[in-house]
Write a protein that holds these residues in place. Structure first.
Motif, mmCIF file in Angstrom:
data_model
loop_
_atom_site.group_PDB
_atom_site.id
_atom_site.type_symbol
_atom_site.label_atom_id
_atom_site.label_comp_id
_atom_site.label_asym_id
_atom_site.label_seq_id
_atom_site.Cartn_x
_atom_site.Cartn_y
_atom_site.Cartn_z
ATOM 1 N N ILE A 17 0.833 -1.233 -0.057
ATOM 2 C CA ILE A 17 0.059 0.011 -0.095
ATOM 3 C C ILE A 17 0.845 1.417 0.092
ATOM 4 C CG2 ILE A 17 -1.553 1.255 1.451
ATOM 5 C CD1 ILE A 17 -2.833 -1.374 2.404
ATOM 6 N N LEU A 18 2.027 1.328 0.710
ATOM 7 C CA LEU A 18 2.904 2.362 0.882
ATOM 8 C C LEU A 18 3.565 2.554 -0.681
ATOM 9 C CD1 LEU A 18 4.651 2.258 4.333
ATOM 10 C CD2 LEU A 18 2.811 3.863 3.547
ATOM 11 N N TRP A 19 3.760 1.498 -1.087
ATOM 12 C CA TRP A 19 4.773 1.562 -2.351
ATOM 13 C C TRP A 19 3.691 2.259 -3.485
ATOM 14 C CZ3 TRP A 19 9.351 1.594 -4.240
ATOM 15 C CH2 TRP A 19 9.590 1.349 -5.697
ATOM 16 N N SER A 20 2.242 1.729 -3.377
ATOM 17 C CA SER A 20 1.420 2.267 -4.499
ATOM 18 C C SER A 20 1.229 4.033 -4.110
ATOM 19 C CB SER A 20 -0.007 1.509 -4.363
ATOM 20 O OG SER A 20 -0.815 1.819 -4.886
ATOM 21 N N LEU A 21 1.285 4.304 -2.971
ATOM 22 C CA LEU A 21 0.996 5.665 -2.733
ATOM 23 C C LEU A 21 2.185 6.381 -2.996
ATOM 24 C CD1 LEU A 21 -0.755 5.456 0.891
ATOM 25 C CD2 LEU A 21 -1.809 6.067 -1.230
ATOM 26 N N PHE A 22 3.319 5.953 -2.752
ATOM 27 C CA PHE A 22 4.634 6.485 -3.038
ATOM 28 C C PHE A 22 4.710 6.742 -4.815
ATOM 29 C CE2 PHE A 22 9.075 5.903 -4.790
ATOM 30 C CZ PHE A 22 9.489 7.124 -4.101
ATOM 31 N N GLN A 23 4.233 5.541 -5.630
ATOM 32 C CA GLN A 23 4.217 5.807 -7.006
ATOM 33 C C GLN A 23 3.232 6.647 -7.339
ATOM 34 O OE1 GLN A 23 3.729 1.797 -7.869
ATOM 35 N NE2 GLN A 23 5.860 1.522 -9.007
ATOM 36 N N GLY A 24 2.334 6.929 -6.801
ATOM 37 C CA GLY A 24 1.229 8.090 -7.142
ATOM 38 C C GLY A 24 0.487 7.428 -8.227
ATOM 39 N N PHE A 25 -0.445 8.248 -8.880
ATOM 40 C CA PHE A 25 -1.406 8.029 -9.737
ATOM 41 C C PHE A 25 -1.747 9.039 -10.845
ATOM 42 C CE2 PHE A 25 -3.734 8.906 -6.005
ATOM 43 C CZ PHE A 25 -4.622 9.763 -6.502
ATOM 44 N N ASP A 26 -1.925 8.803 -12.116
ATOM 45 C CA ASP A 26 -2.398 10.022 -13.100
ATOM 46 C C ASP A 26 -3.781 10.228 -13.139
ATOM 47 O OD1 ASP A 26 0.462 9.992 -13.696
ATOM 48 O OD2 ASP A 26 0.243 8.535 -15.373
ATOM 49 N N SER A 27 -4.668 9.182 -12.802
ATOM 50 C CA SER A 27 -5.884 9.541 -12.931
ATOM 51 C C SER A 27 -6.587 8.552 -11.783
ATOM 52 C CB SER A 27 -6.424 9.159 -14.226
ATOM 53 O OG SER A 27 -6.515 7.768 -14.599
ATOM 54 N N ASN A 28 -7.898 9.087 -11.716
ATOM 55 C CA ASN A 28 -8.683 8.103 -10.856
ATOM 56 C C ASN A 28 -8.819 6.767 -11.332
ATOM 57 O OD1 ASN A 28 -9.325 10.274 -8.916
ATOM 58 N ND2 ASN A 28 -11.092 10.873 -9.931
ATOM 59 N N GLY A 33 -7.942 1.105 -10.225
ATOM 60 C CA GLY A 33 -7.179 -0.253 -10.561
ATOM 61 C C GLY A 33 -6.246 -0.590 -9.627
ATOM 62 N N LYS A 34 -5.482 0.507 -8.974
ATOM 63 C CA LYS A 34 -4.760 0.102 -7.836
ATOM 64 C C LYS A 34 -5.592 -0.460 -6.619
ATOM 65 C CE LYS A 34 -0.679 2.717 -8.941
ATOM 66 N NZ LYS A 34 0.135 3.794 -8.146
ATOM 67 N N ILE A 35 -6.541 0.150 -6.182
ATOM 68 C CA ILE A 35 -7.484 -0.278 -4.955
ATOM 69 C C ILE A 35 -7.890 -1.706 -5.262
ATOM 70 C CG2 ILE A 35 -9.361 0.163 -3.655
ATOM 71 C CD1 ILE A 35 -8.828 3.292 -4.176
ATOM 72 N N ILE A 36 -8.507 -2.040 -6.511
ATOM 73 C CA ILE A 36 -8.931 -3.280 -6.941
ATOM 74 C C ILE A 36 -7.820 -4.406 -6.761
ATOM 75 C CG2 ILE A 36 -9.935 -4.743 -8.721
ATOM 76 C CD1 ILE A 36 -11.502 -2.118 -9.415
ATOM 77 N N ALA A 37 -6.603 -4.050 -7.280
ATOM 78 C CA ALA A 37 -5.557 -4.884 -7.217
ATOM 79 C C ALA A 37 -5.085 -5.306 -5.744
ATOM 80 C CB ALA A 37 -4.296 -4.474 -7.849
ATOM 81 N N GLN A 38 -5.204 -4.423 -4.852
ATOM 82 C CA GLN A 38 -4.812 -4.457 -3.618
ATOM 83 C C GLN A 38 -5.884 -5.343 -2.613
ATOM 84 O OE1 GLN A 38 -4.411 -0.450 -2.317
ATOM 85 N NE2 GLN A 38 -2.311 -0.196 -3.215
ATOM 86 N N THR A 86 -13.226 -14.707 -6.443
ATOM 87 C CA THR A 86 -13.274 -13.393 -6.228
ATOM 88 C C THR A 86 -12.300 -12.602 -6.587
ATOM 89 O OG1 THR A 86 -15.084 -13.772 -4.442
ATOM 90 C CG2 THR A 86 -13.913 -11.527 -4.554
ATOM 91 N N ALA A 87 -10.867 -13.048 -6.027
ATOM 92 C CA ALA A 87 -9.598 -12.656 -6.422
ATOM 93 C C ALA A 87 -9.310 -12.472 -7.781
ATOM 94 C CB ALA A 87 -8.441 -13.205 -5.559
ATOM 95 N N THR A 88 -9.650 -13.573 -8.553
ATOM 96 C CA THR A 88 -9.474 -13.752 -9.997
ATOM 97 C C THR A 88 -10.291 -12.737 -10.672
ATOM 98 O OG1 THR A 88 -8.874 -15.944 -9.803
ATOM 99 C CG2 THR A 88 -9.316 -15.347 -12.065
ATOM 100 N N ILE A 89 -11.391 -12.379 -10.503
ATOM 101 C CA ILE A 89 -12.332 -11.310 -10.775
ATOM 102 C C ILE A 89 -12.016 -10.010 -10.641
ATOM 103 C CG2 ILE A 89 -14.618 -10.227 -10.623
ATOM 104 C CD1 ILE A 89 -15.880 -13.374 -10.274
ATOM 105 N N LEU A 90 -11.386 -9.991 -9.407
ATOM 106 C CA LEU A 90 -10.818 -8.576 -9.065
ATOM 107 C C LEU A 90 -9.542 -8.324 -10.004
ATOM 108 C CD1 LEU A 90 -11.273 -8.199 -5.231
ATOM 109 C CD2 LEU A 90 -12.432 -6.875 -7.037
ATOM 110 N N ILE A 91 -8.772 -9.434 -10.279
ATOM 111 C CA ILE A 91 -7.518 -9.102 -10.799
ATOM 112 C C ILE A 91 -7.861 -8.988 -12.593
ATOM 113 C CG2 ILE A 91 -5.731 -10.572 -12.029
ATOM 114 C CD1 ILE A 91 -5.343 -11.961 -9.204
ATOM 115 N N ILE A 92 -8.821 -9.412 -13.070
ATOM 116 C CA ILE A 92 -9.405 -9.314 -14.244
ATOM 117 C C ILE A 92 -9.855 -7.973 -14.421
ATOM 118 C CG2 ILE A 92 -10.959 -9.816 -15.918
ATOM 119 C CD1 ILE A 92 -10.804 -12.867 -15.092
ATOM 120 N N ILE A 93 -10.685 -7.394 -13.536
ATOM 121 C CA ILE A 93 -11.213 -6.027 -13.700
ATOM 122 C C ILE A 93 -9.819 -5.059 -13.356
ATOM 123 C CG2 ILE A 93 -12.545 -4.224 -12.055
ATOM 124 C CD1 ILE A 93 -14.328 -6.379 -11.306
#
Length: 160
Positions: A17-28, A33-38, A86-93
């Motif tokens: 989660i910290l790494w994801s926040l550190f990388q930032g994001f360009d759009s919502n 996508g990052k929240i779904i992956a987490q 459920t995890a697989t569906i989230l990964i596909i999304i």
């Protein structure tokens, strides 16, 4: 042992989660996508922890610990397949959202590593299906080896 195992799990999620926040994001869309992956990662981590529960059952010399862990594992195994689906569906999304968000940059290392990781996920799911059809020691080992290979590729994908 169990406390160390839980701390490692919590630290792993926290670091991602910290790494994801550190990388930032360009759009919502990318944030979504990052929240779904987490969320998918946490579900996958719950499933991979079944290996460690069974390992503790085998290695423990204390009968009460074995009995309690066996009761926990019996309850957890009822949810192993639904959690995996459920995890697989989230990964596909997640993959779909990221492809849409980065459509012009599909040949970046992050995207390619994600595609390879999804390929390994398919093998992991197939090994689980084989295990469900007919359980054997060879199929069990193949399934958990694939789970750890998938876990390694997920970490590579996250931190690339």
């Amino acid at each position: 042992m169990i406390a160390r195992w839980l701390i490692i799990n919590i630290l792993t999620v926290f670091i991602i989660i910290l790494w994801s926040l550190f990388q930032g994001f360009d759009s919502n869309y990318i944030l979504l996508g990052k929240i779904i992956a987490q969320a998918a990662f946490i579900l996958f981590l719950i499933n991979i922890n079944m290996y460690f529960v069974f390992l503790l059952i085998r290695k423990s010399h204390i009968r009460n610990v074995k009995v309690n862990l066996a009761k926990i594992s019996k309850k957890m195994m009822k949810y192993h397949v639904p959690i995996a689906i459920t995890a697989t569906i989230l990964i596909i999304i997640h993959a779909a959202v990221m492809i849409i968000a980065h459509f012009e940059q599909l040949w970046k290392a992050k995207t390619v590593s994600g595609a390879v990781t999804i390929g390994i996920l398919l093998i992991l799911l197939y090994s689980g299906l084989l295990r469900r059809w007919k359980a054997s020691g060879k199929r069990r080992r193949f399934h958990y080896v694939m789970a750890f290979i998938f876990f390694g590729f997920v970490l590579f994908h996250v931190f690339i």
